[in-house]
Design a protein around this motif. Structure first.
Motif, short mmCIF file in Angstrom:
data_model
loop_
_atom_site.label_atom_id
_atom_site.label_comp_id
_atom_site.label_asym_id
_atom_site.label_seq_id
_atom_site.Cartn_x
_atom_site.Cartn_y
_atom_site.Cartn_z
N ASP A 1 0.87 -1.17 0.00
CA ASP A 1 0.00 0.00 0.00
C ASP A 1 0.91 1.23 0.00
O ASP A 1 1.86 1.31 0.79
CB ASP A 1 -0.90 0.00 1.24
N THR A 2 0.63 2.18 -0.89
CA THR A 2 1.52 3.34 -1.00
C THR A 2 1.63 4.10 0.31
O THR A 2 2.67 4.69 0.62
CB THR A 2 1.02 4.28 -2.10
N ASP A 3 0.56 4.09 1.11
CA ASP A 3 0.61 4.80 2.40
C ASP A 3 1.63 4.16 3.34
O ASP A 3 2.19 4.83 4.22
CB ASP A 3 -0.77 4.80 3.05
N GLU A 4 1.88 2.84 3.18
CA GLU A 4 2.87 2.18 4.03
C GLU A 4 4.28 2.64 3.71
O GLU A 4 5.16 2.70 4.59
CB GLU A 4 2.79 0.66 3.85
N LEU A 5 4.54 2.93 2.43
CA LEU A 5 5.89 3.30 2.02
C LEU A 5 6.20 4.76 2.26
O LEU A 5 7.34 5.11 2.60
CB LEU A 5 6.09 2.96 0.54
N VAL A 6 5.22 5.64 2.05
CA VAL A 6 5.46 7.07 2.22
C VAL A 6 5.80 7.35 3.69
O VAL A 6 5.07 6.96 4.60
CB VAL A 6 4.24 7.90 1.78
N GLY A 7 6.92 8.00 3.90
CA GLY A 7 7.39 8.32 5.25
C GLY A 7 8.34 7.29 5.83
O GLY A 7 8.94 7.54 6.89
N SER A 8 8.50 6.13 5.16
CA SER A 8 9.44 5.12 5.64
C SER A 8 10.80 5.31 4.99
O SER A 8 10.95 6.09 4.05
CB SER A 8 8.91 3.71 5.34
N GLU A 9 11.81 4.59 5.49
CA GLU A 9 13.15 4.68 4.94
C GLU A 9 13.30 3.71 3.77
O GLU A 9 12.87 2.55 3.85
CB GLU A 9 14.19 4.36 6.01
N LEU A 10 13.92 4.19 2.70
CA LEU A 10 14.15 3.34 1.54
C LEU A 10 15.07 2.18 1.90
O LEU A 10 14.91 1.07 1.38
CB LEU A 10 14.76 4.16 0.40
N ALA A 11 16.05 2.40 2.79
CA ALA A 11 17.00 1.36 3.16
C ALA A 11 16.31 0.14 3.76
O ALA A 11 16.80 -0.98 3.63
CB ALA A 11 18.03 1.91 4.14
N ALA A 12 15.15 0.34 4.41
CA ALA A 12 14.45 -0.78 5.03
C ALA A 12 13.88 -1.74 4.00
O ALA A 12 13.63 -2.91 4.31
CB ALA A 12 13.33 -0.26 5.93
N ALA A 13 13.66 -1.28 2.76
CA ALA A 13 13.07 -2.12 1.72
C ALA A 13 14.13 -2.78 0.85
O ALA A 13 13.80 -3.62 0.01
CB ALA A 13 12.12 -1.30 0.84
N ILE A 14 15.41 -2.42 1.00
CA ILE A 14 16.48 -2.96 0.15
C ILE A 14 17.14 -4.13 0.86
O ILE A 14 17.33 -4.13 2.08
CB ILE A 14 17.51 -1.86 -0.17
N HIS A 15 17.53 -5.15 0.08
CA HIS A 15 18.18 -6.33 0.63
C HIS A 15 19.48 -5.92 1.33
O HIS A 15 20.25 -5.12 0.79
CB HIS A 15 18.48 -7.32 -0.49
N PRO A 16 19.75 -6.47 2.51
CA PRO A 16 20.97 -6.06 3.24
C PRO A 16 22.25 -6.27 2.44
O PRO A 16 23.20 -5.48 2.57
CB PRO A 16 20.94 -6.96 4.49
N GLU A 17 22.31 -7.31 1.61
CA GLU A 17 23.52 -7.54 0.82
C GLU A 17 23.70 -6.51 -0.28
O GLU A 17 24.82 -6.31 -0.76
CB GLU A 17 23.48 -8.95 0.21
N ASP A 18 22.61 -5.87 -0.70
CA ASP A 18 22.69 -4.87 -1.77
C ASP A 18 22.75 -3.44 -1.25
O ASP A 18 23.00 -2.51 -2.02
CB ASP A 18 21.47 -4.99 -2.70
#
Length: 694
Positions: free
Chosen positions: A88-105
């Motif tokens: 849901d777009t509301d879940e992503l807005v205001g969050s950190e992009l780093a939290a959605a990226i794979h730790p190895e990347d």
């Protein structure tokens, strides 16, 4: 106006001129303000209209578009995220992009973003990066993102490439592993050997190769059947994998031949010396000689082993060839034994050096000639370009083989490439002045393209001759080693800035990884003749070719096919989506006289498309159902490995046919042109002549 008001308030007489000037100024200001308000209203409406237009584009795009603040906080996400990432777009807005990226990347993404922000915006307006994103279903999706600047922040335009990445990984794995046993195949074995030699600089007794052949396997396979033979090979592969040391590369070279690459590991107690490796080989022979339970019976086989050690300046291919020669000696000496490769006499090396000197001397003796082969559009038969190839012709008019030409190395090869490019431009300009022209494709090896002065030399030719004949295409041919395209990206980028198109090939032969298609700047993908020649008879190869062509099409590359020698290949390639091809189905390598005749004609006959003949497989042994590229990948790789194991024989046959054709071309030049040939006519199946081809 203030002066008039002051005069009225103080009871003084008002000057009529002052009143008229004041009225005019006030009226002008009112009119100007009205016009300005009208203009502002128009600009506001246009701005709202454009904003709505771009908002519709963003919201209707299948790509996920994000605006990220410098702090890494997501400020905006397009509605496509709900479908592509299950968020849901509301879940992503205001969050950190780093939290959605794979730790190895994450480290790689941060590094790329910092490098991009530090670069000059005019020189680097955007950047492209791949990473994995966590979806709402807790799965990782491969994402390709284009990054651009936005008011101090960043805009991420993200596209889901999970399926493409999976297909590339599957094809890469199939190209490097044996289909039956799952061991490394010849290509991957050669790659590992090349890397080991590069690291150790070919030091003696640092690397050894053991080439293992089962004794009398063919008779056993004929007696018990192919299924029992395959089962035996699986047992052999399993025993070799268990008996080999950690870090050794175990591979199946093809048939009943296996190989083990032994590299001296740091801290290892096992030294790669002759006595130690002989003991190692003896242990492997003992392990393989234990009886096998195959087809309900006990089967006993022995093994012969050829051993070769690395030498300074040796390539991986030479190391493997020495091991194969030692294996032949072991079999000739009575089998069930191990033999160490012994270097041949020095006469052969002296003869090779003398022949290389003859090639270098020919560069200044005018003994080279440029031959061309038309590139034809498979759907219409129209000639769209010509491929150029340099050939060495002795003073007696004899064409030497391509293998002898490839002995030219270093500066000699660079000089030969410069001669070939200049001759190609000169002949193209002459053809243009006579009223015929076509783009020219020049074949240069990957090693030759690494010449630093090549872009400057090409720029001088373009300045002198121009590019009006249709453009120059550089076709990269394979060269020795695993790192075919390594370090070529800056050079290819410089060539493309000059307007030169780049054609990539050699993927089918295992010399390059599929990722080169995506990473290198290229315009054309070349399908190798080792696949093209067997597409009509093998549905498995058709699936492999279809996967390669589909990846090339997704990346926007034009597709060519080399070695199109039969009408059946034309029909099969058209069905797979390949657009252009060259080969004996249209014309061989032509001299300048015959090339101009072909360009004047401008077209070759092609078979009409028929559904019944789209894939004329001669038998059903290779037939596989749709989706075999992923579901039956082992069977497809087994066929590719079969071609790799017999590649030297294929090269010899092709070289003999090509040399004969070049000799005929020389005769036509010196004895006069041949009579006009009768045009080829193709009759589709179901016609009055019963579907025969004349």
């Amino acid at each position: 106006m203030l002066g008039v008001l002051f005069s009225v308030a103080s009871g003084r007489a008002v000057d009529p001129v002052m009143v008229s000037i004041t009225s005019t100024v006030v009226f002008t200001l009112i009119v100007h303000q009205g016009l300005q308000l009208s203009r502002n209203g128009k600009l506001t409406r246009e701005l709202v209209e454009k904003e709505g237009h771009f908002r519709s584009l963003v919201q209707g795009s299948s790509d996920v578009i994000m605006i990220v603040a410098p702090s890494g906080i997501i400020q905006y996400v397009s509605p496509a995220a709900s479908g592509a990432w299950d968020y849901d777009t509301d879940e992503l807005v205001g969050s950190e992009l780093a939290a959605a990226i794979h730790p190895e990347d994450l480290g790689m993404v941060v590094h790329e973003v910092r490098r991009f922000l530090a670069a000059n915006p005019a020189a680097v307006p955007d950047s492209r990066i791949e990473f994995r994103v966590k979806s709402g279903a807790d799965t990782w999706l491969n994402t390709e993102a284009s990054i651009s600047r936005h008011r101090g922040g960043l805009i991420f335009n993200c596209r889901d490439v999970t399926e493409r990445t999976r297909l590339q990984a599957q094809l890469q794995y199939d190209a490097e592993h044996d289909a039956l046993t799952g061991l490394a195949n010849r290509n991957l074995f050669t790659t590992h050997a090349s890397r080991a030699l590069d690291r150790r600089h070919g030091a003696r007794h640092g690397i050894a190769t053991l080439v293992i052949g089962l004794d009398d396997f063919k008779g056993l396979n004929d007696r018990l059947g192919s299924e029992a033979g395959d089962a035996l090979l699986l047992h052999v592969a399993d025993r070799l994998g268990q008996a080999a040391r950690d870090g050794d590369t175990v591979a199946r070279l093809g048939g009943d031949e296996f190989a083990v690459l032994v590299v001296q590991q740091r801290g290892s107690e096992l030294s790669v010396g002759e006595q130690t490796i002989l003991q190692y080989a003896s242990r492997l022979r003992d392990v393989l000689s234990v009886p096998y339970a195959v087809a309900g019976s006990e089967v006993r086989v022995t093994a012969s082993i050829g051993i070769a050690f690395s030498m300074p300046g040796m390539s991986a291919t030479e190391l493997l060839r020495h091991g194969s020669l030692a294996l032949r000696r072991a079999k000739a000496a009575g089998k069930d034994r191990a033999e160490v490769y012994a270097p041949p006499a020095k006469e052969a090396q002296t003869h090779e050096a003398q022949r290389a000197g003859r090639v270098r001397g020919a560069l200044g003796g005018g003994e080279f000639v440029l031959l061309h082969q038309p590139l034809v559009e498979l759907s219409t038969g129209t000639v769209t370009a010509v491929s150029a190839q340099v050939r060495w012709r002795s003073a007696q008019g004899v064409f030497f083989t391509l293998a002898e030409q490839h002995m030219v190395a270093g500066d000699d090869e660079a000089e030969l490439n410069r001669w070939m490019l200049k001759e190609a431009f000169t002949q193209a300009a002459a053809r243009l002045s006579s009223g015929v022209s076509a783009p020219v494709s020049v074949q240069i090896s990957a090693r030759g393209l690494r010449e630093p002065s090549l872009p400057a030399f090409l720029e001088g030719l373009l300045t002198q001759y121009g590019n009006s004949f249709g453009g120059l295409i550089i076709e990269i041919t394979h060269s020795e080693g695993h790192n075919l395209y390594e370090g070529l990206e800056p050079q290819l980028t410089a060539l493309r800035r000059l307007g030169v198109r780049i054609a990539l090939g050699a993927l089918a032969e295992g010399y390059a990884s599929l990722s080169e298609l995506r990473q290198l700047p290229a315009d054309i993908f070349m399908l190798d003749r080792t696949i093209v020649g067997n597409i009509p008879q093998s549905a498995r190869l058709s699936k492999i070719a279809s996967g390669l062509l589909r990846i090339a099409a997704d990346l926007g590359l034009e597709s060519w096919a080399d070695g199109v020698d039969l009408p059946e290949q034309i029909e099969a390639l058209r069905e797979l989506g390949c657009t252009h091809g060259r080969g004996l189905a249209f014309a061989g390598w032509l001299d300048e006289y015959r090339l101009r005749r072909a360009l004047v004609s401008g077209r070759y006959p092609v078979p009409h498309h028929t559904a019944a003949s789209a894939h004329p497989h001669s038998d059903g042994q290779d037939a596989v159902p749709a989706g075999a590229l992923t579901g039956d990948a082992d069977a497809a790789q087994d066929l590719l490995n079969s071609y790799a194991s017999h590649r030297q024989d294929d090269i010899a046959v092709t070289r003999a046919a090509t040399d004969f054709e070049h000799t005929l071309a020389w005769l036509f030049v010196h004895l006069g042109p041949p009579p006009e040939p009768t045009p080829l006519e193709y009759s589709p199946a179901g016609s009055d002549d019963g579907g025969t081809r004349q």
